[in-house]
Design an enzyme around this catalytic site. Structure first.
Site, PDB file in Angstrom:
ATOM      1  N   SER A   2     -75.834 -25.882  85.867  1.00 30.08           N
ATOM      2  CA  SER A   2     -76.825 -24.962  85.249  1.00 30.08           C
ATOM      3  C   SER A   2     -76.301 -22.730  86.207  1.00 30.08           C
ATOM      4  CB  SER A   2     -77.587 -24.959  84.368  1.00 30.08           C
ATOM      5  OG  SER A   2     -77.969 -23.614  83.965  1.00 30.08           O
ATOM      6  N   GLY A   3     -75.208 -22.289  85.821  1.00 32.34           N
ATOM      7  CA  GLY A   3     -75.482 -21.339  86.821  1.00 32.34           C
ATOM      8  C   GLY A   3     -73.811 -21.210  87.325  1.00 32.34           C
TER       9      GLY A   3
ATOM     10  N   THR B 245     -69.721 -21.264  80.950  1.00 37.44           N
ATOM     11  CA  THR B 245     -69.367 -20.174  79.712  1.00 37.44           C
ATOM     12  C   THR B 245     -68.494 -19.509  80.033  1.00 37.44           C
ATOM     13  OG1 THR B 245     -71.196 -21.398  79.001  1.00 37.44           O
ATOM     14  CG2 THR B 245     -70.239 -19.137  78.148  1.00 37.44           C
TER      15      THR B 245
ATOM     16  N   ASN C 196     -80.341 -19.814  85.501  1.00 36.52           N
ATOM     17  CA  ASN C 196     -79.129 -19.017  84.391  1.00 36.52           C
ATOM     18  C   ASN C 196     -80.047 -18.511  83.880  1.00 36.52           C
ATOM     19  OD1 ASN C 196     -76.906 -17.831  83.736  1.00 36.52           O
ATOM     20  ND2 ASN C 196     -76.131 -20.054  83.333  1.00 36.52           N
TER      21      ASN C 196
ATOM     22  N   SER D 264     -77.392 -20.067  80.159  1.00 36.08           N
ATOM     23  CA  SER D 264     -77.389 -22.061  80.012  1.00 36.08           C
ATOM     24  C   SER D 264     -77.293 -22.181  78.915  1.00 36.08           C
ATOM     25  CB  SER D 264     -78.424 -21.664  81.058  1.00 36.08           C
ATOM     26  OG  SER D 264     -77.617 -23.419  80.986  1.00 36.08           O
ATOM     27  N   SER D 265     -75.488 -22.899  78.975  1.00 36.61           N
ATOM     28  CA  SER D 265     -75.198 -23.551  77.563  1.00 36.61           C
ATOM     29  C   SER D 265     -75.909 -24.853  78.017  1.00 36.61           C
ATOM     30  CB  SER D 265     -73.832 -24.012  77.649  1.00 36.61           C
ATOM     31  OG  SER D 265     -73.001 -22.393  77.538  1.00 36.61           O
TER      32      SER D 265
ATOM     33  N   GLY E  74     -72.728 -30.018  83.848  1.00 33.49           N
ATOM     34  CA  GLY E  74     -73.377 -30.984  85.449  1.00 33.49           C
ATOM     35  C   GLY E  74     -74.265 -32.430  85.215  1.00 33.49           C
TER      36      GLY E  74
ATOM     37  N   GLU F 122     -77.700 -33.430  85.847  1.00 28.78           N
ATOM     38  CA  GLU F 122     -78.583 -32.657  86.679  1.00 28.78           C
ATOM     39  C   GLU F 122     -79.651 -33.198  87.474  1.00 28.78           C
ATOM     40  OE1 GLU F 122     -78.597 -29.433  82.840  1.00 28.78           O
ATOM     41  OE2 GLU F 122     -80.171 -30.732  82.693  1.00 28.78           O
TER      42      GLU F 122
END
Length: 903
Positions: free
Chosen positions: A107-108, A112, A157, A160-161, A373, A375
């Site tokens: 994330s970040g 996206t 983020n 974040s998705s 990704g 985590e």
């Protein structure tokens, strides 16, 4: 791309494959740091793109940059997202193979944004039409909708998705996008009911409250204050200065209308129902059973969801168990009721999101895989377990396809393939997904078995089933030293990217069990495993391209490079493993034409032009450069160089060559162009400073080059004018005898006829076609036609075998005997003679009759009489004569004449 190698000490190498010390993680990170410092955020590992989020705007995404990468060979330009996008698009069109682009990272890291940039590239560069423009608009406008319902603010983020998506694009024969669909994977539904401190729920809830019209909010029973809703206050940051929810709401509403969500109030009713469901409260009665205390919320929910209020209330405080065909309904306590409420909220939102994706599929065009990704948090729950399992599968696919593509390239080039040793994480994937013994199967079993399934029973079942697995560890199974870092309600998996500790406390079985009670056919873990399996099948059927996204720091600050964080991401993205696989053989490979074009000036035999095959030219070049046998291999279409230092030495030699040419050219310009100018203006060399000299030199070079270009252009125009003039004059005098005025035209006409004849010669002796000649070539055309026919006859005769020659000779004899004398002779010509019928040199007739055919057939010494039909008969007469003959006589009989004695 090779041109950037000369600055490698300052900006690093554009391809990690060219790192001299490719096994060193420190060298890998140092190369990343050099490039990041120069705002070069993209680097290759072969065909894999590594992207570092700059956290600032860079001037590298303009339409001019898009055109720069459009239709250009992959390695001709510097690394970029557009190069990956264009390479996949051209492979799709030219090779007719389905393509996919896999974008991964935490994330970040910019996944996206990378997806948006690629979609924008396709929207700008693909062929356009009115229908396609509509599709492109829908393509770009679907992103705000998916982000509103699937993205949220996290600690890392602001956008974040919280779901993985595979977006499949479909192109028509012209290469224009015409359709597609989305597959979504593991929406983080736990975020609906709980957020960590400093995080928010999904964007759509805040956008609706901040931007929704008063009338709309009144119909939905909502207030503008997010603090009034239990599901929006867990993270203690309902309002964030960096997020403009009111403006984002306008963008989402406009996007919904563009992608054909004309009546979206039903969708918003379901969103509002989730907020109301979070405000449902319970109290215990005298028996300790849960009872609903907020009837007003039940009324809102019944209206928004179009269900009976009493049915909804009973579902929240009771559970139904079917055992041996009987339904058993038992009340829930306060804890169970809260779990059931939260499970229902997550299920409603999850199914709404899936419905939304399906709705988008019917109206838009999309393509790419944007997947979460690996985590690792301080507290890792069921969602992190599924995310990391997904990354294990993608890493397994990534390594397999990388090895496969390498091996296929080596085999196609005729170079021996050397097996590569690598960590095969199939053992970890089997630990998670294996039937009956995998973690997911054990979790499903605990959710569905009768009785009270708890987190503790699930962990005990894991310890009992997979206790001997080398990649699984719990507090009970660990040694004394490791046990200190493991809680009693935790288990640890040794992933390819490192160790991750997962907690089962209050997250796994309770929530899953509540879901399975509410929706018996819904088991999230199995559903995710099945959808992931389908994703793997889709990806295996396509040609993949990879984008690995990284973030340089956790503070989202520009120009800050956190080496510890980068090292962590390099590890869990498997970049070193990928580099090791890519460098197992040869570091550099290029087509012969490209290699020769770049370095031909280094060899006198190949400079300035090479007239032979590129393969031979490269062989001469590398021999002149002194390449050792172990440093390179010559494939069928490419040269393979094993060590980067060999390429660097070649590139450095090219730079020295350029410098020498520049010095020589500068000296020539100085003597022949600059000095005369200086003399004319009375400027001495002493008065001319170094700066002024270079200015004069630059102007002189520019003037000379512009003059050269102008002279070339003028000569080309002059030639064109002369050619047109001679052609027109020749056409006017075309019917006159050959003269200077028409000789060019006549020569051109003759040349055109001969070239046309060359392309359209008859294919065989039966082909009578022949191009019509011009008047001046009629006689020559006739002679050429005769020669062509003689040549085809001679070629045909040369290919005739002895057996076929005998057949033709027999056919010639048969033609002399039967042509014009036998009615069905033309039909018998194509049939071949059978040698077995010619066993005896003397003609002989043997007749065998059936015992019961005496009434139909009468045989005498010199004739045979037979009945053909009712009232009709045929007669064959046998006589002697001077030549062998079978013919129809004047009396209508078939006569057989024999030259031998009668038998």
């Amino acid at each position: 791309m090779e041109s950037a190698l000369t600055a490698r000490d300052r900006v690093g190498v554009q391809d990690f494959v060219l790192l001299e010390n490719f096994t060193s993680e420190a060298a890998f990170i140092e190369n990343l740091r050099k490039r990041f410092k120069e705002n070069l955020i993209y680097t290759y590992i072969g065909s894999v793109l590594v992207s570092v989020n700059p956290y600032k705007e860079l001037e590298i995404y303009s339409k001019q940059n898009m055109e720069r990468y459009r239709g250009v060979s992959f390695y001709e330009v510097s690394p970029h997202l557009y190069a990956i996008a264009d390479n996949s698009y051209r492979s799709l069109r030219m090779e007719r193979k389905d393509q996919c682009i896999l974008i991964s990272g935490e994330s970040g890291a910019g996944k996206t944004e990378a997806t948006k940039k690629i979609l924008q590239y396709y929207a700008v560069t693909c062929p356009a039409s009115q229908q396609v423009e509509t599709v492109k608009d829908r393509l770009l406008q679907s992103n705000p909708v998916l982000e509103a319902f699937g993205n949220a603010k996290t600690l890392r983020n602001d956008n974040s998705s919280r779901f993985g998506k595979y977006m499949d694009v479909q192109f028509d024969y012209r290469g224009a996008p015409v359709g597609g669909h989305i597959l979504n994977y593991l929406l983080e539904k736990s975020r609906v009911v709980h957020q960590n401190h400093g995080e928010r729920n999904f964007h759509i809830f805040y956008q609706l409250l901040e931007g929704g019209e008063e009338d709309l909010l009144r119909r939905l029973g909502l207030e503008k204050n997010p603090q009034q809703y239990h599901y929006l206050v867990k993270g203690h940051c309902a309002r964030v200065s960096s997020i403009n929810d009111k403006n984002d709401w306008k963008i989402v509403r406009r996007a919904l209308s563009i992608i054909s969500f004309n009546d979206n109030e039903d969708l918003l009713s379901i969103v509002a129902s989730v907020l109301h469901l979070g405000n449902v409260q319970f109290a215990a009665d005298e028996q300790g059973n849960a009872q609903v205390t907020t009837e007003n919320q039940i009324k809102y929910l019944a209206r928004l969801l179009a269900v009976e209020g009493s049915v909804l209330r009973d579902a929240l405080i009771h559970k139904k168990i079917i055992a041996k065909g009987e339904e058993l309904i038992s009340p829930l306590n306060l804890e169970q009721a809260a779990y059931a409420r939260d499970a229902l909220a997550k299920a409603i939102y999850g199914r709404t999101f899936s419905w939304l994706v399906n709705k988008v599929n019917n109206t838009t065009v999309l393509g790419l895989l944007d997947i979460y990704g690996f985590e690792v948090f301080q507290h890792n729950s069921f969602e992190q377990f599924c995310i990391n399992y997904c990354n294990e599968k993608l890493q397994q696919l990534f390594i397999e396809l990388t090895l496969k593509s390498e091996q296929e390239e080596y085999e196609s080039e005729g170079i021996a393939w050397e097996p590569v040793q690598y960590f095969n994480n199939k053992i970890i994937c089997d630990l998670v997904e294996e039937k009956f013994k995998g973690i997911i199967s054990i979790l499903d079993e605990e959710c569905l078995r009768p009785g009270d399934a708890t987190d503790t029973t699930f962990l005990e079942k894991l310890e009992e089933t997979v206790k001997n697995h080398p990649h699984f560890l719990t507090h009970k199974l660990a040694d004394q030293k490791t046990r200190k870092s493991l809680g009693r309600e935790e288990f640890r998996l040794l992933h390819y990217a490192g160790e991750v500790t997962y907690s089962v406390a209050g997250k796994c079985v309770h929530h899953l069990n509540s879901l399975s009670l509410l929706f018996p056919s819904f088991i999230p873990s199995t559903q995710f495993k099945n959808s992931l399996s389908k994703l793997m099948e889709i990806l295996m059927s396509k040609e993949p391209s990879y984008i690995r996204c990284m973030k340089p720091n956790d503070a989202k600050q520009a120009d800050r490079f956190d080496e510890v964080l980068i090292r962590h991401q390099v590890k869990y993205l498997g970049l070193m493993e990928n580099l090791r696989v890519r460098r197992a053989g040869f570091a550099y490979r290029r087509k012969y034409e490209v290699f020769l074009q770049r370095y031909k000036s280094l060899c006198p035999e190949t400079w300035p032009t090479w007239d032979g095959r590129p393969h031979d030219g490269v062989a001469v070049l590398v021999k002149h450069l002194g390449y050792k046998q172990e440093e390179y291999k010559m494939g069928r279409t490419k040269i393979f160089i094993r060590f980067p230092k060999t390429l660097f030495a070649t590139e450095d030699a090219l730079e020295v060559r350029k410098l020498l040419v520049f010095c020589f050219f500068s000296e020539y310009i100085l003597k022949h162009c600059l000095l005369p100018v200086l003399c004319e203006v009375n400027i001495g060399m002493k008065e001319l400073t170094l700066c002024k000299m270079f200015v004069f030199l630059a102007i002189a070079i520019q003037s000379w080059w512009r003059g050269t270009l102008g002279r070339r252009k003028a000569a080309k125009k002059k030639w064109a004018v002369e050619t047109i003039r001679r052609f027109i004059k020749g056409f006017i005098y075309r019917n006159h005898p050959r003269c200077p005025e028409n000789e060019y035209f006549l020569d051109y006409i003759r040349f055109s006829f001969l070239m046309n004849l060359k392309r359209n010669l008859p294919k065989n002796v039966l082909d009578k076609s022949w191009p019509t000649p011009p008047p001046s070539l009629c006689e020559a055309s006739q002679l050429l036609r005769q020669l062509c026919m003689q040549n085809m006859v001679w070629t045909y005769c040369k290919r005739i075998s002895p057996e076929w020659k005998q057949q033709l000779e027999q056919k010639v004899i048969a033609s002399e005997i039967f042509k014009g004398k036998k009615d069905n002779y033309p039909q018998s010509v194509p049939r071949l003679f059978i040698n077995t019928r010619l066993g005896d040199s003397r003609p002989r007739v043997e007749l065998h009759t059936h015992p019961h055919s005496s009434s139909l057939l009468s045989v005498s010494r010199c004739s045979i009489k037979f009945t053909v039909g009712q009232g009709k008969e045929g007669i064959i007469d046998f006589i002697s004569g001077s030549e062998l003959l079978i013919a129809k006589a004047k009396n209508g009989h078939l006569t057989v004449v024999s030259t031998g004695q009668e038998q």
